[in-house]
Structure formats: structure tokens, C-alpha cells
Design an enzyme around this catalytic site. Structure first.
Site, mmCIF file in Angstrom:
data_model
loop_
_atom_site.group_PDB
_atom_site.id
_atom_site.type_symbol
_atom_site.label_atom_id
_atom_site.label_comp_id
_atom_site.label_asym_id
_atom_site.label_seq_id
_atom_site.Cartn_x
_atom_site.Cartn_y
_atom_site.Cartn_z
ATOM 1 N N GLY A 35 0.837 -1.199 0.000
ATOM 2 C CA GLY A 35 0.000 0.000 0.000
ATOM 3 C C GLY A 35 0.867 1.242 0.000
ATOM 4 O O GLY A 35 1.897 1.287 0.679
ATOM 5 N N ASP A 48 -9.500 -6.134 9.331
ATOM 6 C CA ASP A 48 -8.083 -6.188 9.721
ATOM 7 C C ASP A 48 -7.504 -4.783 9.745
ATOM 8 O O ASP A 48 -6.376 -4.589 10.207
ATOM 9 C CB ASP A 48 -7.301 -7.059 8.716
ATOM 10 C CG ASP A 48 -5.834 -7.210 9.104
ATOM 11 O OD1 ASP A 48 -5.572 -7.431 10.320
ATOM 12 O OD2 ASP A 48 -4.953 -7.096 8.232
ATOM 13 N N SER A 55 -0.114 -9.251 6.631
ATOM 14 C CA SER A 55 1.159 -9.781 6.108
ATOM 15 C C SER A 55 2.058 -10.322 7.218
ATOM 16 O O SER A 55 3.233 -10.614 6.982
ATOM 17 C CB SER A 55 1.901 -8.680 5.336
ATOM 18 O OG SER A 55 2.276 -7.630 6.218
ATOM 19 N N HIS A 76 -4.368 -5.165 12.048
ATOM 20 C CA HIS A 76 -3.622 -4.998 10.790
ATOM 21 C C HIS A 76 -2.468 -6.012 10.700
ATOM 22 O O HIS A 76 -1.292 -5.638 10.639
ATOM 23 C CB HIS A 76 -3.081 -3.557 10.662
ATOM 24 C CG HIS A 76 -2.773 -3.166 9.246
ATOM 25 N ND1 HIS A 76 -2.894 -1.867 8.792
ATOM 26 C CD2 HIS A 76 -2.327 -3.895 8.182
ATOM 27 C CE1 HIS A 76 -2.540 -1.814 7.517
ATOM 28 N NE2 HIS A 76 -2.181 -3.030 7.118
ATOM 29 N N ILE A 77 -2.854 -7.296 10.682
ATOM 30 C CA ILE A 77 -1.838 -8.362 10.682
ATOM 31 C C ILE A 77 -1.825 -9.163 9.376
ATOM 32 O O ILE A 77 -1.318 -10.283 9.341
ATOM 33 C CB ILE A 77 -2.013 -9.315 11.887
ATOM 34 C CG1 ILE A 77 -3.435 -9.912 11.911
ATOM 35 C CG2 ILE A 77 -1.697 -8.612 13.198
ATOM 36 C CD1 ILE A 77 -3.598 -11.073 12.893
ATOM 37 N N ILE A 126 -4.123 -9.551 -4.317
ATOM 38 C CA ILE A 126 -4.674 -10.159 -3.102
ATOM 39 C C ILE A 126 -6.108 -10.625 -3.339
ATOM 40 O O ILE A 126 -6.495 -11.717 -2.906
ATOM 41 C CB ILE A 126 -4.568 -9.169 -1.914
ATOM 42 C CG1 ILE A 126 -3.078 -8.904 -1.618
ATOM 43 C CG2 ILE A 126 -5.279 -9.710 -0.684
ATOM 44 C CD1 ILE A 126 -2.807 -7.771 -0.650
HETATM 45 P P1 NDP Z 1 -3.277 -4.536 -6.465
HETATM 46 O O1 NDP Z 1 -2.808 -3.255 -7.042
HETATM 47 O O2 NDP Z 1 -2.900 -5.806 -7.130
HETATM 48 O O3 NDP Z 1 -4.864 -4.517 -6.356
HETATM 49 C C1 NDP Z 1 -5.549 -3.353 -6.028
HETATM 50 C C2 NDP Z 1 -6.933 -3.484 -6.562
HETATM 51 O O4 NDP Z 1 -7.671 -2.326 -6.185
HETATM 52 C C3 NDP Z 1 -6.973 -3.574 -8.083
HETATM 53 O O5 NDP Z 1 -7.632 -4.748 -8.448
HETATM 54 C C4 NDP Z 1 -7.797 -2.378 -8.471
HETATM 55 O O6 NDP Z 1 -8.667 -2.673 -9.519
HETATM 56 C C5 NDP Z 1 -8.597 -2.130 -7.215
HETATM 57 N N1 NDP Z 1 -9.221 -0.821 -7.286
HETATM 58 C C6 NDP Z 1 -8.655 0.368 -7.578
HETATM 59 N N2 NDP Z 1 -9.613 1.305 -7.655
HETATM 60 C C7 NDP Z 1 -10.780 0.675 -7.415
HETATM 61 C C8 NDP Z 1 -12.134 1.104 -7.338
HETATM 62 N N3 NDP Z 1 -12.458 2.380 -7.554
HETATM 63 N N4 NDP Z 1 -13.074 0.194 -7.050
HETATM 64 C C9 NDP Z 1 -12.760 -1.087 -6.817
HETATM 65 N N5 NDP Z 1 -11.502 -1.557 -6.893
HETATM 66 C C10 NDP Z 1 -10.533 -0.673 -7.176
HETATM 67 O O7 NDP Z 1 -2.806 -4.512 -4.942
HETATM 68 P P2 NDP Z 1 -2.686 -5.726 -3.914
HETATM 69 O O8 NDP Z 1 -3.769 -6.703 -4.182
HETATM 70 O O9 NDP Z 1 -1.309 -6.189 -3.861
HETATM 71 O O10 NDP Z 1 -2.997 -4.946 -2.539
HETATM 72 C C11 NDP Z 1 -4.231 -4.297 -2.364
HETATM 73 C C12 NDP Z 1 -4.253 -3.491 -1.099
HETATM 74 O O11 NDP Z 1 -4.314 -4.340 0.021
HETATM 75 C C13 NDP Z 1 -3.017 -2.639 -0.834
HETATM 76 O O12 NDP Z 1 -3.072 -1.420 -1.542
HETATM 77 C C14 NDP Z 1 -3.062 -2.439 0.656
HETATM 78 O O13 NDP Z 1 -3.775 -1.270 0.957
HETATM 79 C C15 NDP Z 1 -3.846 -3.642 1.147
HETATM 80 N N6 NDP Z 1 -3.018 -4.569 1.936
HETATM 81 C C16 NDP Z 1 -3.364 -4.821 3.227
HETATM 82 C C17 NDP Z 1 -2.645 -5.724 3.980
HETATM 83 C C18 NDP Z 1 -3.009 -5.996 5.393
HETATM 84 O O14 NDP Z 1 -2.121 -6.248 6.185
HETATM 85 N N7 NDP Z 1 -4.281 -5.989 5.744
HETATM 86 C C19 NDP Z 1 -1.490 -6.425 3.437
HETATM 87 C C20 NDP Z 1 -1.207 -6.090 2.065
HETATM 88 C C21 NDP Z 1 -1.971 -5.195 1.359
HETATM 89 P P3 NDP Z 1 -8.465 -1.981 -10.946
HETATM 90 O O15 NDP Z 1 -7.162 -2.512 -11.465
HETATM 91 O O16 NDP Z 1 -9.647 -2.395 -11.690
HETATM 92 O O17 NDP Z 1 -8.416 -0.512 -10.698
HETATM 93 C C1 DGY Z 2 0.737 -3.357 3.088
HETATM 94 O O1 DGY Z 2 1.794 -3.894 2.701
HETATM 95 O O2 DGY Z 2 0.195 -2.436 2.477
HETATM 96 C C2 DGY Z 2 0.098 -3.899 4.323
HETATM 97 O O3 DGY Z 2 -0.921 -3.138 4.800
HETATM 98 C C3 DGY Z 2 1.034 -4.346 5.373
HETATM 99 O O4 DGY Z 2 1.814 -5.375 4.893
#
Ligand code: NDP
Ligand code: DGY
Length: 322
Positions: A78, A263, A290, A287-288, A158
């Protein structure tokens, strides 16, 4: 060259940084966040910055760093804590940690979903407090994935990994939404691209895995929850600000939706007297997503290698395209 590291990170990452002989390291060597004044002082004159998601890297920090700063490496996928426009304007490169945390975060998302829909924390509590008096036909019932419709908000890395794990539970239909249809990713789950409103109306489980952007901020609001079924479960493992928490609270209290598993919250940590924490049908984790040893180690090494490559003006293992 000099770099500032804003937190204690796994030993592997720090070793990669210090053994490279590319830069000297100044570190806020604590599990707790660097105070803002220490951050502003720490970045001054540095060429590189390795930060975490709770550090707000905004114009003030960039100004404090000055013109030496060429690379920001964040220990996260993120990037909503980074002032990307301002960073781009200054020609600073950004490294981040996609992919290597996808499996761990998807596992946690599934764990949270099951814990929420099958009421695990509530059930454990009943065992401890004497509420378990006998086997009762109507007691502690929840909702099953088998035969269900799952709606994924953000079918990215994800989101897809979550769908892949949920499919074997017997999910009947996958829906997803995002900025555009992604048939190349959706085909594996025969997932249907739908507008947000339809996803809310038809899903038995909503799983939020999108990134936080101006478009997604507050996206899960009163209108969204009012469209959900009374028997539906809402899961968020993306960022807290995608959800209007007051609206979520009302939806949970009024029975508009069945339960929620989070989370991520706003703020983090959530104050211990927050109304959401008083609800039995809301499961909240700190927020766990990862947080496995292997994943955090790998994230630290990747963040270190991104920083080093940036300092050496080489191509980074994972550079964010600005
Ligand atoms: P990706 O970039 O692969 O996926 C992000 C997704 O968000 C894309 O599919 C994108 O779709 C979608 N998105 C963007 N704009 C919109 C919208 N307006 N409506 C719906 N969907 C939308 O990132 P990751 O999957 O690797 O990670 C996603 C998020 O998960 C990170 O940004 C982070 O915030 C969070 N995260 C949280 C963790 C935790 O510990 N809880 C751990 C790791 C990540 P499109 O391509 O169609 O725009
Ligand atoms: C991220 O990577 O964005 C998560 O929130 C923590 O790993």
C-alpha cells in the site's frame, strides 16, 4: 550516501542494507513509530528513506529531507501514506513490496472471513465464560461459504489470491468490481464484473481488497451497506478509510448486515473504547494481514534492495510506476 530507516525492521533487511556498503544508515530503532519531530530531523539531507505504512510521507517530510532525497522505499504494498504527486514532481523514485505478501494477506483474509461468519471469537468467549451449557440446535449459528455468492472489491493480486482460496469451499458465484473489467484475471473464477451497487445487493460475503485511493475512500458507506442483505458478511483487509465506520457501525447495530471482520480500521490502533469494539458481530484484528515471519523477512529484504538499487541509480526489484 545516507539513508534514514524509520522503524526497527527484521534483521535480514537491515543486514542487506548495512552489508551492501552503499550508504550509512540512521535508524529509529524501535517497534514504536518515530515521533514526527524525529522523522523530520532524521530525513534531513538523506539520499534514501525506508519507511513503513504508518509514516505519513507528505510535503512537510519531503521539504525537511531536501533535494538530496532520491528514493523512498516503503515496507508495504500500500502506498496511500505517500504524497505521490509531490514525490513525482520532485523526481523521487518509490520502491514497494508487492507479490511477496499476497499469500500471507490472502490467508489472513480467509481466516478473518471464517472467524467472522462462524462466530469464532464469540464462541471461544462463551466456552470461557460459562455460556456453553449444552449443545443447542439454535445456538451460535452462522453463515456458510458453500453455495454462496462472494463479491470481491478489487480483483488485484490479493483479491485473486482470496478468490483462489475461497473457491474450494464451494462458492457458487464470484462477483467483482474495480475500475475496469479484468477478464484475464476473472476467468479462473468465472467471476462477473458488476457495478458496486449490484455487488452489495447480491453478495453473501463482501471482501474488500482494493487499494485506498481518492476513488475508493469512503466507498463502503450507508448507501452500500443499505443494499447488502441482512444475512451478509463484510470483510475488509485493504485500508480502514475505504469504509465509513460510522455507517458500518449503524449497519451492524441495526441488523442491516449480519457481521463484519476488519483487519484495518481508522484510526489504527482503534481506541479501545471505540463503539465497534462493543459489538459481538464485529471481529477486529490489528492490521496483521502480512504478519508471518517469512513474509515480513522477505518484505524487509525487498525494501532494502529497492532502496539500495535506487541509491545506485539502478533498476529496482519493485519500483512503483508514478
Ligand atoms: P493490487 O494493485 O494488485 O490490487 C488493487 C486493486 O484495487 C486492483 O484490483 C484495483 O482494480 C482495485 N481498485 C482500484 N480502484 C478501485 C475502485 N475504484 N473500485 C474497486 N476496486 C478498485 O494490490 P494488492 O492486491 O497487492 O494490494 C491491495 C491493497 O491491500 C493494498 O493497496 C493495501 O492497501 C492492502 N493490503 C493490506 C494488507 C493488510 O495487512 N491488511 C497487506 C497487504 C496489502 P483496478 O485494477 O480495476 O483498478
Ligand atoms: C501493506 O503492505 O500495504 C500492508 O498493509 C502491510 O503489509
Amino acid at each position: 550516501m545516507q539513508a534514514f530507516v524509520t522503524r526497527r525492521i527484521p534483521r535480514e533487511g537491515l543486514a542487506a542494507l548495512s552489508q551492501a556498503g552503499v550508504c550509512s544508515i540512521q535508524q529509529w530503532d524501535s517497534d514504536e513509530p518515530v515521533p514526527r519531530s524525529e522523522l523530520l530531523a532524521g530525513v534531513a539531507g538523506k539520499h534514501g528513506l525506508l519507511c513503513v505504512l504508518s509514516d505519513q510521507i507528505d510535503k512537510e517530510v519531503l521539504d525537511a529531507a531536501g533535494s538530496n532525497l532520491k528514493i523512498i522505499s516503503t515496507l508495504s504494498v500500500g502506498v496511500d501514506h505517500l504524497a505521490l504527486e509531490e514525490i513525482k514532481k520532485r523526481g523521487i523514485r518509490v520502491g514497494y513490496t508487492p507479490d511477496i505478501l499476497t499469500d500471507a494477506t490472502a490467508e489472513l483474509s480467509v481466516a478473518l472471513l471464517l472467524a467472522t461468519c462462524r462466530r469464532l471469537p464469540e464462541s471461544v468467549e462463551e466456552v470461557k465464560n460459562g455460556g456453553w451449557t449444552t449443545w443447542k440446535p439454535l445456538w451460535m449459528c452462522g453463515y456458510s461459504l458453500s453455495g454462496s455468492t462472494v463479491g470481491i472489491i478489487g480483483l488485484g493480486r490479493i483479491g485473486q489470491a482470496v478468490a483462489r482460496r475461497l473457491k474450494p469451499f464451494g462458492v457458487k458465484t464470484f462477483l467483482y468490481t474495480g475500475s475496469r473489467p479484468k477478464p484475464e484475471n476473472a476467468v479462473e473464477f468465472q467471476a462477473e464484473f458488476v457495478p458496486l451497487a449490484k455487488l452489495a445487493e447480491e453478495s453473501d460475503f463482501v471482501v474488500v481488497t482494493c487499494s485506498l485511493t481518492p476513488d475508493t475512500k469512503g466507498m463502503c458507506n450507508k448507501d452500500f451497506f443499505s443494499r447488502m442483505k441482512k444475512t451478509s458478511v463484510f470483510i475488509n483487509t485493504s485500508r480502514g478509510a475505504v469504509v465509513n465506520q460510522e455507517d458500518l457501525y449503524q449497519a451492524l447495530v441495526s441488523g442491516q448486515i449480519a457481521a463484519a471482520g476488519l483487519d484495518v480500521t481508522t484510526p489504527e490502533p482503534l481506541p479501545t473504547d471505540h463503539p465497534l469494539l462493543s459489538l459481538k458481530n464485529c471481529v477486529i484484528l490489528p492490521h496483521i494481514g502480512s504478519a508471518t515471519y517469512a513474509t515480513r523477512n522477505a518484505m524487509s529484504v525487498l525494501a532494502a534492495n529497492n532502496l539500495l538499487a535506487g541509491l545506485k541509480e539502478e533498476s529496482m526489484p519493485c519500483e512503483l510506476q508514478l
